[in-house]
Design an enzyme around this catalytic site. Structure first.
Site, PDB file in Angstrom:
ATOM      1  N   PHE A   1      77.169   4.477 -21.740  1.00 50.04           N
ATOM      2  CA  PHE A   1      78.209   4.938 -22.659  1.00 50.04           C
ATOM      3  C   PHE A   1      77.987   4.327 -24.034  1.00 50.04           C
ATOM      4  CE2 PHE A   1      80.290   5.499 -18.557  1.00 50.04           C
ATOM      5  CZ  PHE A   1      80.924   6.710 -18.713  1.00 50.04           C
TER       6      PHE A   1
ATOM      7  N   CYS B   1      88.788   7.878 -34.915  1.00 47.63           N
ATOM      8  CA  CYS B   1      89.146   9.203 -34.435  1.00 47.63           C
ATOM      9  C   CYS B   1      89.934   9.910 -35.533  1.00 47.63           C
ATOM     10  CB  CYS B   1      89.969   9.110 -33.145  1.00 47.63           C
ATOM     11  SG  CYS B   1      90.239  10.731 -32.367  1.00 47.63           S
TER      12      CYS B   1
ATOM     13  N   CYS C   1      96.350  10.708 -30.465  1.00 47.29           N
ATOM     14  CA  CYS C   1      96.973  11.188 -29.233  1.00 47.29           C
ATOM     15  C   CYS C   1      97.813  10.073 -28.615  1.00 47.29           C
ATOM     16  CB  CYS C   1      95.908  11.650 -28.253  1.00 47.29           C
ATOM     17  SG  CYS C   1      94.860  12.958 -28.936  1.00 47.29           S
TER      18      CYS C   1
ATOM     19  N   CYS D   1      96.210   8.201 -25.590  1.00 45.04           N
ATOM     20  CA  CYS D   1      94.858   7.645 -25.709  1.00 45.04           C
ATOM     21  C   CYS D   1      94.809   6.243 -25.113  1.00 45.04           C
ATOM     22  CB  CYS D   1      94.416   7.616 -27.167  1.00 45.04           C
ATOM     23  SG  CYS D   1      92.695   7.080 -27.364  1.00 45.04           S
ATOM     24  N   ASP D   2      93.791   5.996 -24.282  1.00 41.58           N
ATOM     25  CA  ASP D   2      93.660   4.700 -23.625  1.00 41.58           C
ATOM     26  C   ASP D   2      92.500   3.881 -24.186  1.00 41.58           C
ATOM     27  OD1 ASP D   2      91.536   6.156 -22.662  1.00 41.58           O
ATOM     28  OD2 ASP D   2      91.986   5.855 -20.554  1.00 41.58           O
ATOM     29  N   THR D   3      92.006   4.252 -25.368  1.00 37.00           N
ATOM     30  CA  THR D   3      90.845   3.584 -25.945  1.00 37.00           C
ATOM     31  C   THR D   3      91.207   2.911 -27.262  1.00 37.00           C
ATOM     32  OG1 THR D   3      89.394   5.251 -24.974  1.00 37.00           O
ATOM     33  CG2 THR D   3      88.491   3.944 -26.755  1.00 37.00           C
TER      34      THR D   3
ATOM     35  N   GLU E   1      81.506  13.556 -25.295  1.00 41.25           N
ATOM     36  CA  GLU E   1      82.910  13.825 -24.981  1.00 41.25           C
ATOM     37  C   GLU E   1      83.629  13.911 -26.313  1.00 41.25           C
ATOM     38  OE1 GLU E   1      84.136  10.687 -22.350  1.00 41.25           O
ATOM     39  OE2 GLU E   1      82.886  11.446 -20.714  1.00 41.25           O
TER      40      GLU E   1
ATOM     41  N   HIS F   1      87.068   5.843 -12.456  1.00 36.51           N
ATOM     42  CA  HIS F   1      86.689   4.492 -12.882  1.00 36.51           C
ATOM     43  C   HIS F   1      87.908   3.560 -12.891  1.00 36.51           C
ATOM     44  CE1 HIS F   1      87.736   6.867 -16.374  1.00 36.51           C
ATOM     45  NE2 HIS F   1      87.984   5.766 -17.047  1.00 36.51           N
TER      46      HIS F   1
END
Length: 181
Positions: free
Chosen positions: A24, A30, A34, A37-39, A93, A175
């Site tokens: 990855f 970004c 959102c 969003c989990d990042t 992605e 994951h």
């Protein structure tokens, strides 16, 4: 220079390639905000293509997933060519709002409500389902269509929706279920 949040080796946890070993490359930044969003994609370090390749090549995986944030803000033909020259199969992605290099091998588009899509080629559509209307996403020219629960909080709702609309497939964040990065 490209702003990179992290580069790591794991298994693909979502969508068509779930379970596949991948490297990855998570880009920072970004163009959307959102709520689910989990990042943490605001942090990162600037890296040259050579530094990115050196890190990617530390791992035995041949599949590279460009993710983010929104990797479409950062990728170009030069990076994709360099990855290909290093024997990598390149996936991305994306939220679909940026034009992408045509030489990317696999495009996963996760469209968001109210955005204008600029991506020309899509292999799979993956929608985080929060109860919104998703039928219009079936008009996107893709091979596979996935609905994903929002942080596994609405899994039963998504399963029920898919059973009523069988053109969709379920994508879980495996994951997170098996506690790997």
């Amino acid at each position: 220079m490209r702003k990179i949040n992290e580069i790591f080796y794991s298994l693909q946890g979502e969508g068509f390639r779930v379970g596949t070993p991948v490297v990855f490359v998570r880009f920072s930044g970004c163009n959307l905000s959102c709520p689910f969003c989990d990042t943490l994609h605001t942090e990162g370090v600037k890296m040259t293509d050579e530094e990115i390749l050196a890190e990617v090549n530390k791992y035995p995986g041949k599949v590279v997933v460009l993710t983010g944030g929104e990797p479409g803000l950062w990728v170009d033909e030069a990076l994709i060519t360099a990855l290909h020259e290093n024997g990598k199969y390149v996936c991305i992605e994306t939220n679909g709002t940026c034009e992408l290099p045509e030489s990317i091998d696999w495009v996963t588009c996760s469209p968001k409500e109210g955005t204008h899509l600029r991506v020309k080629h899509i292999d799979e559509v993956k929608v985080v389902y929060t109860g919104q209307k998703v039928e219009t996403y079936l008009n996107l020219p893709a091979h596979y269509y996935f609905l994903q629960p929002c942080s596994c909080k609405n899994t039963q709702e998504v399963v029920a929706y898919i059973k009523e609309h069988p053109m969709w497939r379920l994508s879980l964040q495996t994951h997170k279920l098996i506690n790997i990065p």
